[in-house]
Design a protein around this motif. Structure first.
Motif, PDB file in Angstrom:
ATOM      1  N   HIS A  16       5.048   5.231  -8.850  1.00 10.71           N
ATOM      2  CA  HIS A  16       4.965   6.631  -9.211  1.00 10.71           C
ATOM      3  C   HIS A  16       6.279   7.159  -9.772  1.00 10.71           C
ATOM      4  O   HIS A  16       6.309   7.797 -10.822  1.00 10.71           O
ATOM      5  CB  HIS A  16       4.546   7.474  -8.012  1.00 10.71           C
ATOM      6  CG  HIS A  16       4.316   8.878  -8.422  1.00 10.71           C
ATOM      7  ND1 HIS A  16       3.112   9.311  -8.899  1.00 10.71           N
ATOM      8  CD2 HIS A  16       5.160   9.925  -8.504  1.00 10.71           C
ATOM      9  CE1 HIS A  16       3.221  10.572  -9.250  1.00 10.71           C
ATOM     10  NE2 HIS A  16       4.449  10.982  -9.015  1.00 10.71           N
ATOM     11  N   ASN A  45      -4.941  -2.163  -5.204  1.00  9.82           N
ATOM     12  CA  ASN A  45      -4.548  -0.767  -5.127  1.00  9.82           C
ATOM     13  C   ASN A  45      -4.197  -0.279  -6.526  1.00  9.82           C
ATOM     14  O   ASN A  45      -3.058   0.022  -6.825  1.00  9.82           O
ATOM     15  CB  ASN A  45      -3.350  -0.624  -4.195  1.00  9.82           C
ATOM     16  CG  ASN A  45      -2.986   0.816  -4.005  1.00  9.82           C
ATOM     17  OD1 ASN A  45      -3.839   1.700  -4.091  1.00  9.82           O
ATOM     18  ND2 ASN A  45      -1.719   1.056  -3.756  1.00  9.82           N
ATOM     19  N   LEU A  46      -5.201  -0.237  -7.349  1.00 11.75           N
ATOM     20  CA  LEU A  46      -4.977   0.102  -8.740  1.00 11.75           C
ATOM     21  C   LEU A  46      -4.742   1.597  -8.891  1.00 11.75           C
ATOM     22  O   LEU A  46      -5.443   2.418  -8.345  1.00 11.75           O
ATOM     23  CB  LEU A  46      -6.192  -0.303  -9.559  1.00 11.75           C
ATOM     24  CG  LEU A  46      -5.947  -0.402 -11.052  1.00 11.75           C
ATOM     25  CD1 LEU A  46      -5.038  -1.568 -11.362  1.00 11.75           C
ATOM     26  CD2 LEU A  46      -7.265  -0.536 -11.773  1.00 11.75           C
ATOM     27  N   LEU A  47      -3.738   1.924  -9.677  1.00 13.88           N
ATOM     28  CA  LEU A  47      -3.432   3.336  -9.856  1.00 13.88           C
ATOM     29  C   LEU A  47      -3.576   3.706 -11.312  1.00 13.88           C
ATOM     30  O   LEU A  47      -3.186   2.963 -12.188  1.00 13.88           O
ATOM     31  CB  LEU A  47      -1.997   3.625  -9.430  1.00 13.88           C
ATOM     32  CG  LEU A  47      -1.614   3.193  -8.025  1.00 13.88           C
ATOM     33  CD1 LEU A  47      -1.054   1.799  -8.064  1.00 13.88           C
ATOM     34  CD2 LEU A  47      -0.597   4.149  -7.461  1.00 13.88           C
ATOM     35  N   CYS A  48      -4.111   4.874 -11.548  1.00 13.01           N
ATOM     36  CA  CYS A  48      -4.086   5.354 -12.918  1.00 13.01           C
ATOM     37  C   CYS A  48      -3.748   6.830 -12.935  1.00 13.01           C
ATOM     38  O   CYS A  48      -4.342   7.643 -12.253  1.00 13.01           O
ATOM     39  CB  CYS A  48      -5.391   5.073 -13.631  1.00 13.01           C
ATOM     40  SG  CYS A  48      -6.822   5.690 -12.782  1.00 13.01           S
ATOM     41  N   PHE A  49      -2.758   7.156 -13.705  1.00 16.47           N
ATOM     42  CA  PHE A  49      -2.294   8.523 -13.807  1.00 16.47           C
ATOM     43  C   PHE A  49      -2.593   9.026 -15.210  1.00 16.47           C
ATOM     44  O   PHE A  49      -2.556   8.257 -16.162  1.00 16.47           O
ATOM     45  CB  PHE A  49      -0.779   8.580 -13.624  1.00 16.47           C
ATOM     46  CG  PHE A  49      -0.334   8.302 -12.234  1.00 16.47           C
ATOM     47  CD1 PHE A  49       0.243   9.289 -11.472  1.00 16.47           C
ATOM     48  CD2 PHE A  49      -0.482   7.044 -11.694  1.00 16.47           C
ATOM     49  CE1 PHE A  49       0.666   9.025 -10.199  1.00 16.47           C
ATOM     50  CE2 PHE A  49      -0.064   6.774 -10.415  1.00 16.47           C
ATOM     51  CZ  PHE A  49       0.518   7.775  -9.665  1.00 16.47           C
ATOM     52  N   SER A  50      -2.855  10.280 -15.337  1.00 11.40           N
ATOM     53  CA  SER A  50      -2.890  10.824 -16.689  1.00 11.40           C
ATOM     54  C   SER A  50      -1.653  11.666 -16.909  1.00 11.40           C
ATOM     55  O   SER A  50      -1.045  12.163 -15.976  1.00 11.40           O
ATOM     56  CB  SER A  50      -4.158  11.638 -16.906  1.00 11.40           C
ATOM     57  OG  SER A  50      -4.528  12.319 -15.750  1.00 11.40           O
ATOM     58  N   PRO A  97       3.426   1.526  -4.381  1.00 16.88           N
ATOM     59  CA  PRO A  97       2.851   2.675  -5.095  1.00 16.88           C
ATOM     60  C   PRO A  97       3.856   3.797  -5.310  1.00 16.88           C
ATOM     61  O   PRO A  97       3.835   4.446  -6.357  1.00 16.88           O
ATOM     62  CB  PRO A  97       1.724   3.124  -4.157  1.00 16.88           C
ATOM     63  CG  PRO A  97       1.313   1.890  -3.454  1.00 16.88           C
ATOM     64  CD  PRO A  97       2.579   1.107  -3.254  1.00 16.88           C
ATOM     65  N   ILE A  98       4.727   4.020  -4.349  1.00 18.97           N
ATOM     66  CA  ILE A  98       5.748   5.052  -4.531  1.00 18.97           C
ATOM     67  C   ILE A  98       6.710   4.646  -5.645  1.00 18.97           C
ATOM     68  O   ILE A  98       7.058   5.443  -6.511  1.00 18.97           O
ATOM     69  CB  ILE A  98       6.505   5.300  -3.215  1.00 18.97           C
ATOM     70  CG1 ILE A  98       5.573   5.937  -2.192  1.00 18.97           C
ATOM     71  CG2 ILE A  98       7.722   6.191  -3.453  1.00 18.97           C
ATOM     72  CD1 ILE A  98       6.192   6.121  -0.832  1.00 18.97           C
ATOM     73  N   HIS A 147       0.790  -1.227   0.000  1.00 17.99           N
ATOM     74  CA  HIS A 147       0.000   0.000   0.000  1.00 17.99           C
ATOM     75  C   HIS A 147       0.821   1.276   0.000  1.00 17.99           C
ATOM     76  O   HIS A 147       0.328   2.330  -0.365  1.00 17.99           O
ATOM     77  CB  HIS A 147      -0.949   0.017   1.206  1.00 17.99           C
ATOM     78  CG  HIS A 147      -2.033  -0.979   1.124  1.00 17.99           C
ATOM     79  ND1 HIS A 147      -2.117  -2.055   1.976  1.00 17.99           N
ATOM     80  CD2 HIS A 147      -3.073  -1.104   0.264  1.00 17.99           C
ATOM     81  CE1 HIS A 147      -3.166  -2.776   1.665  1.00 17.99           C
ATOM     82  NE2 HIS A 147      -3.769  -2.226   0.627  1.00 17.99           N
ATOM     83  N   ILE A 148       2.067   1.186   0.425  1.00 12.97           N
ATOM     84  CA  ILE A 148       2.849   2.412   0.543  1.00 12.97           C
ATOM     85  C   ILE A 148       4.083   2.382  -0.352  1.00 12.97           C
ATOM     86  O   ILE A 148       4.254   3.227  -1.218  1.00 12.97           O
ATOM     87  CB  ILE A 148       3.243   2.653   2.008  1.00 12.97           C
ATOM     88  CG1 ILE A 148       1.976   2.765   2.860  1.00 12.97           C
ATOM     89  CG2 ILE A 148       4.081   3.913   2.130  1.00 12.97           C
ATOM     90  CD1 ILE A 148       2.204   2.625   4.326  1.00 12.97           C
TER      91      ILE A 148
END
Lengths: 219, 219
Positions: B94, B213-218, B90-91, B86-87
């Motif tokens: 990113h 913990n799905l991430l989506c960035f634009s 994800p970092i 979770h931490i």
DNA sequence: CAAATAAATATTGTTGACAATATTCAAAAT
DNA sequence: ATTTTGAATATTGTCAACAATATTTATTTG
């Protein structure tokens, strides 16, 4: 023995005080980016030996405030605005959003009151022109949120970036809209109070996510 | 003077060696989570004084491998799988996604060849059952990507989490699908080669982002 | 015997001296 | 004049002794 009348006496080592003072001097601007740190200088001014100084340096190095070249020198780090925008703020966003959505149920009236007090102080600071206090309160607000989490990693990560954020603030504070800073946190707090995840996420994005680097998470 | 015939002699201080050896021992499992670090013990075993040991401790504390209680003791840190999920991951996601999308134009044939060599080594390691080498290569792969960036903060952040990731690997490696680890990186590399941002993003999400913990960035 | 007290031990924190390395500056050589 | 060399200085790195704090053990006290 009677219990919990007095707060535990902080057992701060010299090293810790040195670390704090050095950090403070850097964030104050007394030690500007690029300035060289001479161990002996610092030691003489603080009236301590070089041992604690050196340990403090190792710590601040890992906090991103110092850069050390072995056998040569250590200097105060510099930090570009784009690094804050593209790297540090997104990390802040991520951690905070994780903590908020995971520990939302721990937010009670006491918690809200605490945050409200901070926001009120922020408004007062703006009115009184106490800019440094404004920064402290801003970060205290976010720190208080992260305290909800039990994971050691949360605070560790926060500590590894918070002082770089402070450095950034120190550098760019004049260019910020102080009124907006205060009201922004009120908006965050109001969103927390609603306990609606989507609204909260939107508020955090508005606060930390720039338009250039928009983030959207699910869950 | 003639130029660039010899590589610069690494000027490693004792402190640095101590830091590396201590870190290695922790990641090996020789010093298990919870184990107490006694400065004198380490100093005697390494045949050095306590000065460098203490500085190494401050550094490893900030790397998340040690936890230090002032005037009492310092112990090897423990790390929950959920903190990684979770931490820390994800970092990682990113930072890597930022570097890749920002420095995509720097990826040339040399770069791809370098990554391909790492992936090939990974497959060989799987075949040979060299699990620790597999982990090293995995992280080397990602390190090589981050080296594209010029921002000091990128490496600093990576260093502040990579060893915790290593600790996690050391703990859970037996439960991983090693074949999948290698082929996953091949998929990443192939995506890089295509230079299609959407495909790359999908590959990184598949690699680092769990379904929880799905991430989506634009952008 | 249990709890409180005190002595003994172990461990961390701090210091000042010494060693290794880098930088500066002046003298010598081309 | 420019470069090279070497001494002098400044700075960082390491060490071993000492001080402060915590823990353990033994002793006393009720």
């Amino acid at each position: 023995m009677s219990e919990f009348i007095f707060k535990e006496q902080a057992n701060t080592s010299l090293r810790e005080k040195v670390t704090n003072d050095l950090r403070e001097a850097i964030l104050n601007g007394d030690l500007a980016p690029g300035a060289r740190i001479k161990e002996m200088d610092i030691a003489e001014q603080m009236k301590v030996s070089r041992g604690p100084i050196r340990e403090a340096i190792r710590q601040l190095e890992r906090e991103g405030l110092l850069v050390s070249y072995p056998y040569k020198e250590t200097v105060v780090a510099d930090l570009g605005a784009s690094e804050v925008q593209h790297i540090l703020n997104p990390i802040r966003f991520h951690i905070e959003w994780y903590v908020v959505r995971t520990y939302l149920n721990l937010m009670d009236d006491d918690f809200f009151a605490k945050l409200q007090a901070i926001v009120d102080d922020m408004h007062a600071s703006v009115a009184g022109g106490e800019k440094n206090r404004l920064v402290d309160l801003d970060l205290l607000f976010h720190h208080s949120i992260l305290e909800l989490a039990t994971e050691r990693t949360v605070m560790l990560t926060w500590q590894s970036i918070v002082n770089q954020i402070r450095l950034h603030f120190a550098k760019n504070l004049p260019f910020f809209d102080h009124d907006h800073m205060a009201s922004d946190h009120q908006a965050l707090l109001d969103a927390f109070r609603s306990k609606e995840l989507e609204r909260i996420q939107a508020a955090i994005v508005a606060h930390l996510g720039s338009d250039e680097n928009l983030l959207c998470f699910s869950r």
